[in-house]
Design an enzyme around this catalytic site. Structure first.
Site, PDB file in Angstrom:
ATOM      1  N   HIS B  36       0.823  -1.206   0.000  1.00  0.00           N
ATOM      2  CA  HIS B  36       0.000   0.000   0.000  1.00  0.00           C
ATOM      3  C   HIS B  36       0.860   1.261   0.000  1.00  0.00           C
ATOM      4  O   HIS B  36       0.592   2.203  -0.722  1.00  0.00           O
ATOM      5  CB  HIS B  36      -0.932   0.014   1.226  1.00  0.00           C
ATOM      6  N   LYS B 101     -10.174  -7.378   7.896  1.00  0.00           N
ATOM      7  CA  LYS B 101     -10.886  -7.622   9.148  1.00  0.00           C
ATOM      8  C   LYS B 101     -10.872  -6.343   9.979  1.00  0.00           C
ATOM      9  O   LYS B 101      -9.893  -5.600   9.964  1.00  0.00           O
ATOM     10  CB  LYS B 101     -10.262  -8.797   9.928  1.00  0.00           C
TER      11      LYS B 101
END
Lengths: 279, 186
Positions: B36, B101
């Site tokens: 990222h 999550k």
């Protein structure tokens, strides 16, 4: 003196790391199964997935969790033991390296917290050594994922803090851990000692089977009360709601200073992974 | 249980509601912290990204290495909030779906709403179970990062739950909050 070749230590560390990564601890698995019977709807289904996950992991030799952790080794070395052969630290490190290469577990360790280059071997492990009487060596390996480790906290309380204030803090830590720490959680709590000792006690608490209560009755009562309260938070399996937010709360204590009361909470996930043996 | 094909379409996303249980089939990309950071650095420089983002889905995962003869090792989701800082520039460039999550920031929730995106959660820690749902894995960018590289995964019946839908509704809003269970616990 009893001589132990460090080759044996290396092989044993490797075996224990492998076992911990593939086989869920019996106390943990049975707690998940009990929770499965208790829950309904989505919470039940999610716990069913966790039970199925542990079955697949053991059968197909796939790691229970992709975060195969940072390895922590606890050694209780009998004072009559003499290690022979390659250095003990090197042997332990080699044992971890062997397990992670052979088991194809994820290598998650970076050599420097700032530069962050992966060491490629999941080493070094963190080694804690304690000298104990007699001529045996107890080896415990603890595989700690960071989804839950990141949610751990420590607070230095006033010595006059009430038990309610301490319970409130532990409850807050469980609540803040929320869905990210892979609930149902296991909480290891360390109380007393110093800043570092409390954190170490919290970690050691997680090695104790969650169906075994602390030997002191007032601490055992606190463990039970906290488990009950945490399970009223409603966070539930995977943080998607339910009665099972924690599977267990283990507390360890140590004498402390008149001026303080350190409390550390080490958060662990539903895949609390450890294995131990005696050499 | 809904069945959705990847890449996502705008109309499929609109039909998804928070709490829906979905089985995904098709191709998605993996990316976690280091990937990222790199993607956003490349985007900031105005250079071409190594993967297309339009309508694509990113799964926050760092799998274990595959055993011989298998496509992938254990591969459960990692904590999504660590990606929050980097998510908005990717949504701005067309990313539609995310799988991880845990909770997301307010800013990410607004951006999901703005871009008609969707955030799914997979069961944290069910990594061996989820490995069985991956049929193929190919490294497509930053391969030197190992578990942190970007892989193109082919998945089949990959189970997820809609945690933030395109209207910005958030599954975690009512779960385990101070308004809910906390007071009772006192």
């Amino acid at each position: 003196m009893r001589r132990i070749d460090t080759k044996r230590v290396r092989a044993e560390i490797s075996r224990l790391c492998t076992t911990a990564n593939l086989k869920l601890r019996p106390d943990i698995l049975s707690a998940i199964k009990n929770a499965y019977r208790l829950e309904k709807g989505r919470a039940k289904n999610l716990l069913g997935v966790l039970i199925e996950n542990s079955r697949i992991a053991a059968k197909e030799r796939l790691a229970i969790c992709q975060d195969t952790g940072m390895v922590e080794i606890f050694l209780e070395v009998g004072q009559e033991v003499n290690f022979v052969g390659v250095g003990l630290k090197e042997s332990i490190t080699a044992g971890v390296r062997d397990a992670y290469a052979k088991g194809r577990f994820r290598k998650s360790i970076v050599s420097d917290p700032i530069i962050r280059k992966n060491t490629g071997t999941n080493t070094p492990p963190i080694i804690y050594t304690e000298i104990v009487p007699r001529d045996k060596v107890k080896v415990s390996t603890f595989i700690k994922g960071f989804g839950s480790e990141n949610k751990s906290q420590l607070k230095m309380f006033r010595p006059t803090a009430t038990i309610d204030e301490i319970r409130e803090f532990i409850l807050k830590v469980a609540e803040e851990a929320g869905p990210e720490a892979c609930p149902p959680l296991v909480l290891g709590v360390g109380m007393g000692g110093t800043f570092a000792k409390a954190a170490l006690l919290a970690k050691k608490a997680l090695l104790r089977p969650i169906d075994k209560r602390n030997k002191s009755s007032h601490i055992a009562r606190l463990e039970k009360r906290l488990l009950k309260d945490i399970n009223k938070l409603g966070i539930g399996p995977a943080g998607l709601g339910g009665k099972t937010t924690a599977l267990g709360v283990n507390i360890e204590t140590f004498p402390t200073h008149i001026a303080g009361l350190p409390v550390a909470v080490n958060i662990s996930c539903h895949a609390t992974r450890s294995a131990a043996s005696i050499l | 249980m809904k069945r959705i094909r990847l890449p996502l379409t705008q109309s499929a996303i609109k039909k998804l509601k928070v709490g829906d249980e979905v089985l995904l089939r098709g191709a998605l990309y993996t990316a976690r912290d280091a990937a990222h950071k790199r993607l956003v650095e490349i985007a900031k420089k105005g250079k071409r990204l190594p993967i297309p983002l339009k309508d694509e889905t990113i799964y926050y995962v760092g799998p274990t290495p595959a055993m011989p003869g298998r496509p992938i090792g254990s591969c459960g989701p990692t904590t999504s909030s660590r990606m929050d800082l980097f998510t908005i520039p990717l949504l701005d460039r067309g990313l539609s779906g995310m799988i991880g999550k845990g909770r997301r920031s307010k800013e990410v929730i607004s951006a999901i709403k703005k871009h008609n995106g969707v955030y799914f959660v997979a069961v944290g820690g069910a990594a061996a179970f989820l490995a069985k749902k991956v049929k193929k894995a190919t490294c497509v960018a930053f391969c030197e990062l190992g578990p942190e590289a970007i892989y193109l995964l082919e998945v089949e019946d990959f189970p997820v739950i809609v945690a933030i839908d395109s209207k910005g509704r958030n599954i975690y809003e009512k779960i385990g909050t101070k308004k809910g269970g906390r007071k009772k616990a006192r």
